[in-house]
Scaffold this motif. Structure first.
Motif, PDB file in Angstrom:
ATOM      1  N   CYS A 167      26.994 -31.807   7.840  1.00 21.47           N
ATOM      2  CA  CYS A 167      27.947 -31.082   8.689  1.00 21.47           C
ATOM      3  C   CYS A 167      29.203 -30.761   7.880  1.00 21.47           C
ATOM      4  O   CYS A 167      29.665 -29.622   7.858  1.00 21.47           O
ATOM      5  N   LEU A 168      29.733 -31.781   7.196  1.00 24.69           N
ATOM      6  CA  LEU A 168      30.937 -31.566   6.380  1.00 24.69           C
ATOM      7  C   LEU A 168      30.675 -30.499   5.322  1.00 24.69           C
ATOM      8  O   LEU A 168      31.535 -29.666   5.034  1.00 24.69           O
ATOM      9  N   GLY A 169      29.456 -30.523   4.766  1.00 26.28           N
ATOM     10  CA  GLY A 169      29.103 -29.581   3.713  1.00 26.28           C
ATOM     11  C   GLY A 169      29.010 -28.145   4.199  1.00 26.28           C
ATOM     12  O   GLY A 169      29.278 -27.207   3.446  1.00 26.28           O
ATOM     13  N   GLU A 170      28.646 -27.974   5.466  1.00 29.04           N
ATOM     14  CA  GLU A 170      28.498 -26.614   6.009  1.00 29.04           C
ATOM     15  C   GLU A 170      29.798 -26.054   6.568  1.00 29.04           C
ATOM     16  O   GLU A 170      29.924 -24.850   6.774  1.00 29.04           O
ATOM     17  N   ASP A 171      30.760 -26.935   6.855  1.00 27.97           N
ATOM     18  CA  ASP A 171      32.033 -26.479   7.432  1.00 27.97           C
ATOM     19  C   ASP A 171      32.818 -25.612   6.453  1.00 27.97           C
ATOM     20  O   ASP A 171      32.904 -25.955   5.272  1.00 27.97           O
ATOM     21  N   THR A 172      33.403 -24.547   6.967  1.00 26.64           N
ATOM     22  CA  THR A 172      34.332 -23.773   6.141  1.00 26.64           C
ATOM     23  C   THR A 172      35.568 -24.637   5.864  1.00 26.64           C
ATOM     24  O   THR A 172      36.062 -24.713   4.752  1.00 26.64           O
ATOM     25  N   HIS A 173      36.069 -25.264   6.912  1.00 27.03           N
ATOM     26  CA  HIS A 173      37.151 -26.238   6.768  1.00 27.03           C
ATOM     27  C   HIS A 173      36.611 -27.563   7.285  1.00 27.03           C
ATOM     28  O   HIS A 173      36.596 -27.781   8.498  1.00 27.03           O
ATOM     29  N   PRO A 174      36.147 -28.424   6.387  1.00 28.35           N
ATOM     30  CA  PRO A 174      35.514 -29.666   6.838  1.00 28.35           C
ATOM     31  C   PRO A 174      36.419 -30.463   7.777  1.00 28.35           C
ATOM     32  O   PRO A 174      37.630 -30.557   7.547  1.00 28.35           O
ATOM     33  N   TYR A 175      35.805 -30.998   8.832  1.00 28.85           N
ATOM     34  CA  TYR A 175      36.568 -31.804   9.795  1.00 28.85           C
ATOM     35  C   TYR A 175      35.667 -32.874  10.388  1.00 28.85           C
ATOM     36  O   TYR A 175      34.434 -32.775  10.299  1.00 28.85           O
ATOM     37  N   LYS A 233      46.105 -36.449  -1.081  1.00 25.37           N
ATOM     38  CA  LYS A 233      46.134 -34.986  -1.076  1.00 25.37           C
ATOM     39  C   LYS A 233      45.792 -34.496  -2.484  1.00 25.37           C
ATOM     40  O   LYS A 233      46.606 -34.598  -3.408  1.00 25.37           O
ATOM     41  N   VAL A 234      44.560 -34.015  -2.636  1.00 27.58           N
ATOM     42  CA  VAL A 234      44.142 -33.467  -3.922  1.00 27.58           C
ATOM     43  C   VAL A 234      43.987 -31.961  -3.766  1.00 27.58           C
ATOM     44  O   VAL A 234      44.513 -31.166  -4.515  1.00 27.58           O
ATOM     45  N   SER A 235      43.236 -31.615  -2.702  1.00 20.14           N
ATOM     46  CA  SER A 235      43.126 -30.193  -2.349  1.00 20.14           C
ATOM     47  C   SER A 235      43.419 -30.130  -0.848  1.00 20.14           C
ATOM     48  O   SER A 235      43.933 -31.090  -0.291  1.00 20.14           O
ATOM     49  N   ASP A 236      43.075 -29.046  -0.196  1.00 20.80           N
ATOM     50  CA  ASP A 236      43.261 -28.980   1.259  1.00 20.80           C
ATOM     51  C   ASP A 236      42.146 -29.688   2.012  1.00 20.80           C
ATOM     52  O   ASP A 236      42.210 -29.861   3.216  1.00 20.80           O
ATOM     53  N   SER A 237      41.098 -30.071   1.281  1.00 15.20           N
ATOM     54  CA  SER A 237      39.914 -30.609   1.933  1.00 15.20           C
ATOM     55  C   SER A 237      40.050 -32.104   2.216  1.00 15.20           C
ATOM     56  O   SER A 237      40.583 -32.860   1.400  1.00 15.20           O
ATOM     57  N   ILE A 238      39.575 -32.546   3.385  1.00 12.04           N
ATOM     58  CA  ILE A 238      39.660 -33.970   3.720  1.00 12.04           C
ATOM     59  C   ILE A 238      38.282 -34.620   3.556  1.00 12.04           C
ATOM     60  O   ILE A 238      37.796 -35.315   4.430  1.00 12.04           O
ATOM     61  N   THR A 239      37.673 -34.381   2.409  1.00 15.57           N
ATOM     62  CA  THR A 239      36.330 -34.914   2.186  1.00 15.57           C
ATOM     63  C   THR A 239      36.253 -35.861   0.986  1.00 15.57           C
ATOM     64  O   THR A 239      35.167 -36.256   0.595  1.00 15.57           O
TER      65      THR A 239
END
Ligand SMILES: [Zn+2]
Ligand SMILES: [Zn+2]
Length: 388
Positions: free
Chosen positions: A125-133, A171-177
């Motif tokens: 699911c996280l992998g398919e999200d445009t903005h993972p959440y 905070k490395v990028s905008d992604s929370i993964t």
């Protein structure tokens, strides 16, 4: 300190759109990252809260109308939109509102080794999200697998095994993964596929999901409020969790469950065992509620469960449940029938053979009488307990 006060007066600058099933902590962390800060710093700067205190608690379960109000004002979303991301929005549907600080049985705590490790997620699911959440349903106790990708959920980093904590992410990028400890992308974690032979477990999760959304379940042709079914879910799970001695022959995945129980005995520390186990238990609860009341009645009879077993020691019993059990499971005769010495010895031997604890109560349970009220039984038990 002056700096903090200065920023706190301002609204959020860039605001990610909350997803319909997003957790508040997920959205807040995404918002913090788009501002260029980790969550703790962001909260201290923009919310005038002690940031570290707020990120240490379970933001998703906290009942905090003032925080919701501030968030709504600063993000320009409605209070309803903000509240919807909190697990509190499931109050009265998934769990009873008691204004408690800790999540009830229906919601996973942030950390609880008996059921999982950290926050659970589906890497696909996280992998398919445009903005993972992170989804709200990943914190529901009945949700142990992703129904879309047919995989078991994951509860830790696949590399360093650290539990997942969104609020601790750097905070490395905008992604929370990224894992808060080693930085590995959680989307790369490999998840165990659910084979067709376990499809019944997926069907069960979908059924509970739908009932939660509808607000009711249809049991034996009658509509029952979803809250009651989730309360009964907790009771049934406890009754079903009997390990190998469980008698539920017609349950489609019984062999898998028994095999898991055997394995659990051998390797106590097996990582994902609680997730698999709860997956089976959830499917069993679903099974008991199908073809109502036949599966349930059969379960009670085959496992020698008495009226007392279904009622005693369980809090938050819905009235509907009490009535149903009164009708389906006959009350035990307190005085009881004649019990012989050989019957008690036989029961003790049986319990030993299946490695069950032999106590006055467990032996009475096997025989089907009350363990203290039935005086004849109590006397025989005291006499023979050391003989057999
Ligand atoms: Zn998924
Ligand atoms: Zn890691």
């Amino acid at each position: 300190m002056r700096h903090k006060g200065w920023v706190a007066g301002y609204d959020f600058l860039i605001i990610p759109q909350p997803q319909p099933d997003e957790l508040l902590s997920s959205w807040l962390t995404r918002t913090a990252f788009t501002h260029g800060y980790p969550l703790t710093t962001f909260i201290s700067m923009f919310l005038k809260h002690d940031g570290s205190a707020l990120s240490r608690i379970d933001i998703d379960f906290k009942e905090d109308p003032i925080l919701f109000e501030i968030l709504a004002k600063k993000s320009r979303f409605s209070i309803e939109q903000i509240t919807h991301m909190s697990l509190r929005s499931e109050e009265g549907h998934l769990f009873e509102s008691d204004h408690g600080l800790y999540p009830p049985k229906q919601i996973r705590k942030l950390k609880d080794k008996r059921t999982h490790y950290g926050l659970m997620f589906c890497p696909k699911c996280l992998g398919e999200d445009t903005h993972p959440y992170y989804r709200k349903q990943w914190r529901y106790h009945f949700h142990n697998a992703c129904t879309k990708h047919k995989v078991f959920l994951i509860d830790r980093c696949g590399s360093c095994q650290e539990r997942v904590r969104i609020t601790k992410m750097k905070k490395v990028s905008d992604s929370i993964t990224l894992c808060s400890k080693c930085g590995r992308d959680l989307r790369l974690t490999s998840a165990r596929r659910i084979p067709d032979s376990l499809a019944y477990g997926i069907e069960a999760i979908e059924w509970f999901e739908k009932g939660l959304i509808d607000g009711y379940f249809t049991i034996g042709g009658v509509q029952i409020r979803s809250l009651f079914i989730f309360q009964v879910h907790t009771i049934f799970s406890a009754l079903l969790d009997r390990g190998e001695p469980l008698c539920l022959a017609a349950f489609p995945m019984i062999d898998h469950y028994i095999a898991l129980c055997k394995k659990e005995e051998l390797y106590h520390s097996k990582k994902a065992t609680p997730i698999y186990k709860n997956f089976y238990l959830n499917a069993m609860v679903y099974y008991l509620l199908q073809n109502f009341p036949f599966h349930l009645k059969r379960f009670a009879v085959d496992n020698h469960l008495t009226h007392r077993d279904f009622i005693h020691g369980f809090q938050n019993k819905p009235f509907w449940y009490q009535c149903m059990i009164d009708e389906l499971v006959p009350m035990q005769n307190k005085i009881g029938r004649e019990i012989s010495e050989s019957e008690v010895i036989g029961a003790i031997k049986y319990l030993k053979s299946i490695s069950e604890k032999v106590t006055q109560e467990s032996v009475a349970g096997t025989i089907g009488c009350h363990f203290t009220i039935h005086k004849q039984y109590a006397n025989i038990y005291k006499k023979v307990r050391n003989l057999s």
